[in-house]
Design a protein around this motif. Structure first.
Motif, short mmCIF file in Angstrom:
data_model
loop_
_atom_site.label_atom_id
_atom_site.label_comp_id
_atom_site.label_asym_id
_atom_site.label_seq_id
_atom_site.Cartn_x
_atom_site.Cartn_y
_atom_site.Cartn_z
N GLN A 156 -5.73 -5.09 0.35
CA GLN A 156 -6.92 -4.46 -0.25
C GLN A 156 -8.17 -4.70 0.59
OE1 GLN A 156 -6.33 -2.47 -2.61
NE2 GLN A 156 -4.26 -3.16 -3.15
N LYS B 60 0.87 -1.17 0.00
CA LYS B 60 0.00 0.00 0.00
C LYS B 60 0.90 1.22 0.00
CE LYS B 60 -3.86 0.28 0.15
NZ LYS B 60 -4.81 0.35 -0.99
N THR C 292 -1.21 -8.09 -5.22
CA THR C 292 -2.27 -7.73 -4.27
C THR C 292 -2.15 -6.30 -3.79
OG1 THR C 292 -0.94 -8.53 -2.41
CG2 THR C 292 -2.46 -10.10 -3.43
N GLY C 293 -1.12 -5.58 -4.27
CA GLY C 293 -0.87 -4.22 -3.81
C GLY C 293 -1.29 -3.17 -4.81
N ASP C 294 -0.67 -2.00 -4.70
CA ASP C 294 -1.10 -0.82 -5.46
C ASP C 294 -0.26 -0.53 -6.70
OD1 ASP C 294 -3.15 -0.34 -3.72
OD2 ASP C 294 -2.08 1.17 -2.54
N ASP D 292 -11.22 -4.76 -0.41
CA ASP D 292 -12.23 -5.55 -1.12
C ASP D 292 -11.70 -6.91 -1.54
OD1 ASP D 292 -10.43 -4.59 -2.97
OD2 ASP D 292 -11.94 -4.08 -4.49
N ALA D 293 -10.71 -7.42 -0.85
CA ALA D 293 -10.06 -8.66 -1.27
C ALA D 293 -11.06 -9.82 -1.40
CB ALA D 293 -8.95 -9.03 -0.29
N TRP E 116 -3.22 -4.74 -8.07
CA TRP E 116 -4.60 -5.19 -7.91
C TRP E 116 -5.48 -4.82 -9.10
CZ3 TRP E 116 -6.60 -8.70 -4.95
CH2 TRP E 116 -7.93 -8.68 -4.55
N GLY E 117 -5.35 -3.61 -9.58
CA GLY E 117 -6.22 -3.16 -10.67
C GLY E 117 -5.60 -3.23 -12.04
N ARG F 267 -6.71 -8.29 -9.44
CA ARG F 267 -7.80 -8.67 -8.54
C ARG F 267 -8.52 -9.92 -9.05
NH1 ARG F 267 -13.15 -5.10 -6.70
NH2 ARG F 267 -14.44 -6.90 -6.24
#
Length: 545
Positions: free
Chosen positions: A394, A297, A336-338, A396-397, A344-345, A360
């Motif tokens: 996250q 993060k 799984t990070g930013d 919303d994991a 993630w996205g 994700r």
């Protein structure tokens, strides 16, 4: 072509004993017993990347326990894990004001601000970094040099994949620098970076052309030569692809795998590294209960201080005592990070268009596959598995997922400690640390790779017969929904097969026996101590200056 690095080039330092890269048993150190010696000061320079810093933590702990002082230059998110070793944390943002004053910190340096300054806004993080790397390093150097002088550093340990400023600053300061390479050897980045560039919709040739056409880069290289005497080049890191100037400018490079697991080098990469010493250490296993750096993060305030390690370990011990199967699930810290390109996205890019499933979607499909296969729960049965899943940071994991009652999910888990207890199947992204840590414990794998060296390790798992891989879908976005469903089923099938076929475990145990011969943390620490006490010559194959 024969690999020129199979025997460690420090034979002249350690006498006539044969010095093979992946076995400490051959290293004839002058005094292997514990000695009383004056305290030394070490500078550890690492990025905001858990997989890069975690192997160094065990070395830091070892040195601190021997009475030495270890100083880390890193980002706030890594403070807790660093201070757990007894080392001293220093903020790179505070130490390098020439870079950070008036600029916003990013995953690496202040890259976002530099992109705006040089008209590269909108480019991917990785592409921009390939062009702006030296300009950022130029701004990092003054603060790094002041810091090395302040802490009276006698040797530097750094991440060669990201922290080019470390060996450059060490060269100016006249102290030895050791790179800690957290991929599968010097050949590990050629294929990995080729895949990364392809996923970003570019190529090594295009990046090299862009670097050649970027006058700001050429001006920076000229200034670095004039100010410090560095002979850097626009070709660095790109031609040959995967050769790191930071390794070449280090005294030597430590590698966190064994030689039998190392990726092969092309003739071009092998030639570029001729004369440079690589020492294969095997996995860098820390003490039981040690803290590790977690997910990525960018906002340090969003990192939770909640400690669920004890709960996970107690559940695992109880499951083992009851004879229940133990399933570990962790897909790493980057996907799984930013991270803008791999997080993630993020999706891959082909011909300028996003393709495949996002970070994700990959994670959630893989997690649900584990829940599908092992989610049966009968309190009276010793055959009911315990699922331990590390989800990352996250919020919303688990959104939209059906979590069974026999699953314990947490942002982070004490991975090495759980592997030590005995895991029956490990669903992993195939990052280098996870890959070698699991093999050192004889744990079979199902690998769901995300990017970079992970697909290479996934293929390696199958070739070694220690597990199966689940390839990331790369079709156009209109197929994303179908690809998510297919990916979930393929992952479930792989988990079922690995759990039921004992041959995967047998081959993993063979790897564990081979890895047990590696020198590990003790060897790495002794090399650093010898460098800091001038027992090794500073000019060991230092190329590039």
């Amino acid at each position: 072509m024969a690999q020129p690095h199979r025997h460690y080039g420090l034979r002249k330092t350690f006498g006539n004993a044969p010095c093979f890269l992946d076995s400490s048993h051959f290293f004839a150190f002058r005094n292997m017993e514990t000695q009383t010696q004056s305290s030394r000061s070490f500078a550890f320079i690492f990025p905001l990347a858990a997989g890069h810093i975690n192997p160094s933590l065990a070395i830091a702990r070892f040195l601190v326990q021997q009475g030495h002082v270890v100083h880390y230059l890193c980002r706030e998110q890594m403070r807790e894990a660093i201070e757990d070793t007894g080392a001293v944390f220093h903020s790179d943002i505070e130490t390098q004001p020439e870079l950070y004053a008036g600029r916003a910190p990013s995953m690496w340096g202040a890259l976002g601000s530099l992109q705006e300054e040089y008209g590269m806004k909108g480019e991917s993080l990785s592409q921009a970094r390939l062009k702006l790397r030296e300009l950022a390093v130029e701004l990092m150097l003054p603060g790094t040099l002041r810091w090395l002088e302040k802490i009276k550093a006698q040797a530097v340990l750094c991440d060669p994949l990201i922290n080019l400023e470390a060996p450059l600053a060490a060269r100016v300061a006249g102290i030895p620098c050791v790179s800690l390479l957290t991929v599968a050897g010097p050949g590990g980045q050629e294929v990995a970076w080729g895949g990364v560039l392809q996923a970003l919709g570019t190529s090594a040739e295009k990046v090299l052309q862009e670097r050649r056409e970027f006058q700001g880069l050429q001006d920076c290289i000229d200034r670095l030569k004039k100010t410090y005497g560095f002979h850097l080049a626009v070709e660095d890191g790109v031609k040959p692809l995967g050769v790191f100037r930071s390794c070449l400018m280090s005294t030597l490079t430590l590698v966190t795998t064994a030689e039998f697991l190392a990726d092969p080098m092309s003739p071009e990469v092998s030639k570029a590294y001729t004369g440079h010493d690589f020492v294969y250490l095997g996995p860098m296993l820390d003490k039981p209960g040690a803290k590790r750096a977690g997910g990525h993060k960018l906002d340090a305030a969003m990192h939770s201080g909640a400690d669920t390690d004890a709960t996970a370990l107690n559940l695992a011990r109880d499951a083992r005592a009851e004879g229940r199967p133990l399933v570990l699930v962790s897909l790493g810290t980057i996907i799984t990070g930013d991270h803008a390109d791999y997080g993630w996205g993020a999706r891959f890019v082909v011909d300028g268009q996003q393709v495949g499933i996002s970070g994700r979607e990959l994670c959630q499909a893989a997690w649900q596959a584990a829940f599908d296969v092992f989610g049966q729960w009968d309190p009276s049965s010793t055959q009911s598995p315990l699922i331990l899943a590390a989800l990352g940071p996250q919020a919303d994991a688990l959104e939209g997922l059906k979590v069974p009652p026999n699953a314990f999910c947490s942002p982070t888990l004490p991975q090495v400690d759980l592997l030590r207890l005995g895991v029956d199947v490990f669903l992993t992204h195939g990052g280098q640390n996870s890959f070698t840590e699991a093999l050192s414990m004889g744990v079979p794998l199902v690998v769901c790779p995300g990017f970079a060296d992970q697909p290479v390790n996934a293929a390696k798992a199958e070739s070694l017969l220690i597990g199966l891989k689940v390839d990331r879908p790369m079709r156009p976005l209109e197929h994303a929904q179908a690809d998510r469903a297919a990916y979930r089923k393929t992952a479930a099938d792989a988990l079922t097969k690995v759990a039921q076929d004992p041959s995967f475990k047998e081959h993993a145990m063979n790897c564990a026996r081979a890895l047990s011969a590696c020198g590990g943390v003790s060897l790495a620490s002794r090399i650093l101590l010898d460098l800091a006490t001038s027992k090794l010559p500073l000019q060991l194959a230092q190329a590039g200056a």
